[in-house]
Design a protein around this motif. Structure first.
Motif, mmCIF file in Angstrom:
data_model
loop_
_atom_site.group_PDB
_atom_site.id
_atom_site.type_symbol
_atom_site.label_atom_id
_atom_site.label_comp_id
_atom_site.label_asym_id
_atom_site.label_seq_id
_atom_site.Cartn_x
_atom_site.Cartn_y
_atom_site.Cartn_z
ATOM 1 N N VAL A 1 0.841 -1.192 0.000
ATOM 2 C CA VAL A 1 0.000 0.000 0.000
ATOM 3 C C VAL A 1 0.884 1.253 0.000
ATOM 4 O O VAL A 1 0.571 2.241 -0.661
ATOM 5 N N LYS A 2 1.988 1.182 0.731
ATOM 6 C CA LYS A 2 2.886 2.339 0.788
ATOM 7 C C LYS A 2 3.467 2.644 -0.597
ATOM 8 O O LYS A 2 3.639 3.800 -0.972
ATOM 9 N N ILE A 3 3.773 1.635 -1.369
ATOM 10 C CA ILE A 3 4.341 1.844 -2.712
ATOM 11 C C ILE A 3 3.296 2.476 -3.624
ATOM 12 O O ILE A 3 3.598 3.372 -4.415
ATOM 13 N N VAL A 4 2.042 2.037 -3.552
ATOM 14 C CA VAL A 4 0.971 2.600 -4.389
ATOM 15 C C VAL A 4 0.732 4.067 -4.004
ATOM 16 O O VAL A 4 0.594 4.939 -4.878
ATOM 17 N N ILE A 5 0.693 4.371 -2.735
ATOM 18 C CA ILE A 5 0.475 5.754 -2.285
ATOM 19 C C ILE A 5 1.657 6.623 -2.719
ATOM 20 O O ILE A 5 1.471 7.752 -3.183
ATOM 21 N N ALA A 6 2.855 6.142 -2.621
ATOM 22 C CA ALA A 6 4.034 6.898 -3.056
ATOM 23 C C ALA A 6 3.988 7.136 -4.572
ATOM 24 O O ALA A 6 4.347 8.212 -5.066
ATOM 25 N N GLY A 7 3.543 6.165 -5.347
ATOM 26 C CA GLY A 7 3.416 6.311 -6.810
ATOM 27 C C GLY A 7 2.369 7.361 -7.173
ATOM 28 O O GLY A 7 2.568 8.183 -8.077
ATOM 29 N N ILE A 8 1.219 7.330 -6.492
ATOM 30 C CA ILE A 8 0.156 8.318 -6.747
ATOM 31 C C ILE A 8 0.663 9.710 -6.367
ATOM 32 O O ILE A 8 0.439 10.686 -7.094
ATOM 33 N N TRP A 9 1.366 9.813 -5.240
ATOM 34 C CA TRP A 9 1.926 11.098 -4.797
ATOM 35 C C TRP A 9 2.926 11.633 -5.834
ATOM 36 O O TRP A 9 2.893 12.817 -6.188
ATOM 37 N N ALA A 10 3.764 10.805 -6.377
ATOM 38 C CA ALA A 10 4.746 11.216 -7.387
ATOM 39 C C ALA A 10 4.031 11.684 -8.659
ATOM 40 O O ALA A 10 4.442 12.675 -9.297
#
Length: 177
Positions: free
Chosen positions: A2-11
């Motif tokens: 989940v942290k990777i998906v949130i970081a991708g959306i943030w980027a």
């Protein structure tokens, strides 16, 4: 995960916002510098007919029309109608000073002619009110070219001394001062 998906959306959001603002800055029109020049007004002079006189009498007539660019603020302080003042200065230059000498065969120095009118008007006003002089028409009609046949005057074409320049579109009607 989940942290990777949130970081991708943030980027993606940060990248889209950065691209949007960089495009906005790149397409913005350049800032317009305010002109330091004073506001001007265009005064279109009246057509004038000035006689050309020498020792033996009238030799012909100058036909002219001039336009003047004046400082708008300084012109408001003048109590004399500007059009009449300009016409008087033209008579002074063409008749009194005889800046145009048709007998010498020399071409008219147009810049000196403009500068003489400009200097004379500003001197009479006591300030630099007139910024420039534009010559719309300056022709010469010789006295010999005026012929009468059967009671009707027959005019030969005038000799063009200066090819004129059109006044700005704002000068369509004579200014009232």
């Amino acid at each position: 995960m989940v942290k990777i998906v949130i970081a991708g959306i943030w980027a993606c959001i940060v990248t889209l916002v950065a691209v949007y603002f960089s495009v906005q800055l790149a397409t913005r029109p350049a800032p317009v510098e305010e002109s330091k020049a004073p506001p001007t007004d265009v005064i279109r002079g009246e057509p004038v007919t000035v006689p050309y006189v020498d020792d033996s009498g009238v030799k012909g007539y100058f036909l002219g029309r001039f336009t003047f660019v004046v400082d708008k603020e300084k012109a408001k302080t003048i109590n004399i109608p500007m059009t009449e003042l300009m016409t008087d200065q033209l008579f002074t230059v063409l008749v009194g000073n005889k800046i145009i000498d048709l007998t010498s065969g020399k071409k008219l120095d147009v810049e000196q002619f403009r500068q003489t009118i400009l200097t004379g008007v500003n001197k009479r006003l006591g300030d630099d009110v007139v910024k420039s002089v534009m010559i719309e028409q300056l022709d010469f009609l010789a006295k010999e070219d005026l012929r009468e046949t059967g009671g009707k005057p027959k005019l030969k074409p005038a000799v063009k001394i200066v090819e004129g320049e059109a006044p700005p579109a704002a000068a369509a009607a004579p200014a009232q001062h």
